[in-house]
Design an enzyme around this catalytic site. Structure first.
Site, PDB file in Angstrom:
ATOM      1  NE  ARG A 189      36.298  39.267  26.369  1.00 30.15           N
ATOM      2  CZ  ARG A 189      35.128  38.726  26.019  1.00 30.15           C
ATOM      3  NH1 ARG A 189      34.420  38.294  25.018  1.00 30.15           N
ATOM      4  NH2 ARG A 189      34.550  37.536  26.802  1.00 30.15           N
ATOM      5  CB  THR A 237      49.013  40.229  36.066  1.00 30.84           C
ATOM      6  OG1 THR A 237      47.401  40.336  36.423  1.00 30.84           O
ATOM      7  CG2 THR A 237      48.240  41.227  34.457  1.00 30.84           C
TER       8      THR A 237
END
Ligand code: HEM
Length: 254
Positions: A189, A237
Site C-alpha cells: 500500500r 476506483t
C-alpha cells in the site's frame, strides 16, 4: 550540482517505491492520470503509431532525473480509460511539465486525459501513538510473486472527522490498522495526502496478486468506526494491471 540534485531525488524516490514504507521521508508529489485513446488513433498507419510511441518512450528517458513513472493498463477494467500513470517527483510542476510535453508527442496528441489527481507523501500522523502495532507493521513483509494488479482509491473524510480530538482519531486509526495486519503478506500500500490539493483528502494505492483478499480487506475496513467518517471512497476506483511505460506504449501502438 544538477547531478547531485538528481542523485538525491533518486535516493528519495527509490526508497519510496516499495508501497507501504513506514519511515518519514522527504515529501514526494504523486500525480495519477487516466488516459483514454481517441478513436482517430486507430486510423493512423502502424508506422505513424510506432513513431508516436517512440516519441512517448523517449520523453520518459529525458525526464528520468526528475520524474519516475509507474504505468498501469486499465482498459476493460476501468471505465473511460486505457491506462493510468502515476508520476512521482520532488516538485509537482515536474509532473505537470512531463504531462504537458507528453501531449506534444505523436502518441500524446491522441490521448484524452479523462481524470487527474495529485497528492503528497507525509510522515505518519497516528501510528507513532500505537508503537506496538507500528512494530508489527514494520515487521510485516510482502511475500511471493511481484503483484500484477494495482487499485487506486481516492478518499474524502467529513468535517466531523477533522474536528475530533487527536486521541479519538488515534484510537479509530488503531482500529483501522488492526485488521490490516493479516494482509501485509499479500497487499502492498501507499498513501498520499491530498486535502487542499484536490477534492479529496487521501489517495490510496494498493498492489496485490490476490483480489479476493483485497476485497476482504476493504470489507473489514468498512466495518470499523473510522469508515463512518468517509464521505467518498473511490469514485473513481481505478483498477489495472501493472506494466512498464514501454509495455503500455506498445499496447497502445499495436
Ligand atoms: C495492508 C493494508 C493496510 C494497512 C497496513 C493500513 C495501515 C494504515 C495506517 C497505519 C494508517 C495510519 C497512518 C498514520 O499514522 O498517519 C492508515 C491510514 C489510512 N488508511 Fe490504511 N491501511 C491499509 C489499508 C487501507 C485501505 C484498504 C484503505 C482504503 C481503501 C485505507 C485507507 C487509509 C486512509 C484514507 C488513511 C488515512 C487516514 C487519516 O489520516 O485520517 N487503508 N492506514
Amino acid at each position: 550540482m544538477r547531478a547531485l540534485a538528481s542523485l538525491v531525488f533518486f535516493a528519495v524516490v527509490l526508497s519510496l517505491l516499495p508501497v507501504g514504507s513506514w519511515a518519514a521521508e522527504a515529501p514526494i508529489f504523486g500525480t495519477f492520470v487516466l488516459f483514454e485513446v481517441k478513436s482517430d488513433w486507430g486510423t493512423l498507419s502502424l508506422e505513424e503509431r510506432q513513431k508516436g510511441g517512440q516519441e512517448a518512450k523517449a520523453l520518459l528517458e529525458g525526464y528520468k532525473d526528475q520524474v519516475t513513472v509507474d504505468a498501469y493498463w486499465t482498459y476493460g477494467l476501468t471505465t473511460e480509460s486505457h491506462c493510468m500513470l502515476r508520476l512521482h517527483s520532488a516538485d509537482l510542476q515536474a509532473n505537470q511539465q512531463f504531462l504537458t510535453q507528453l501531449r506534444a508527442t505523436g502518441l500524446g496528441r491522441h490521448l484524452d486525459l479523462t481524470y487527474t489527481i495529485s497528492g503528497v507523501t507525509k510522515g505518519l500522523n497516528y501510528a507513532p501513538d500505537f508503537p506496538d502495532l507500528l512494530e508489527k507493521l514494520k515487521a510485516g513483509k510482502y511475500e511471493g510473486e511481484p503483484p500484477r494488479y494495482a487499485i487506486m482509491i481516492p478518499i474524502r473524510k467529513n468535517a466531523q472527522w477533522w474536528n475530533l480530538a487527536k486521541e479519538d482519531r488515534v484510537e479509530m486509526i488503531k482500529e483501522h490498522t488492526l485488521p490490516t495486519l493479516a494482509y501485509l503478506k499479500t497487499i502492498k500500500r501507499k498513501l498520499y495526502h491530498s486535502t487542499g490539493l484536490s477534492d479529496v483528502d487521501f489517495l490510496t494505492i494498493f498492489e496485490t496478486n490476490n483480489l479476493v483478499e483485497f476485497n476482504n480487506l476493504v470489507i473489514a475496513l468498512r466495518m470499523v468506526r473510522e469508515d463512518t467518517f468517509n464521505i467518498q471512497l473511490g469514485e473513481p476506483t481505478v483498477i489495472g494491471t501493472i506494466k512498464t511505460w514501454d509495455e503500455v506504449v506498445d499496447l497502445l501502438v499495436q
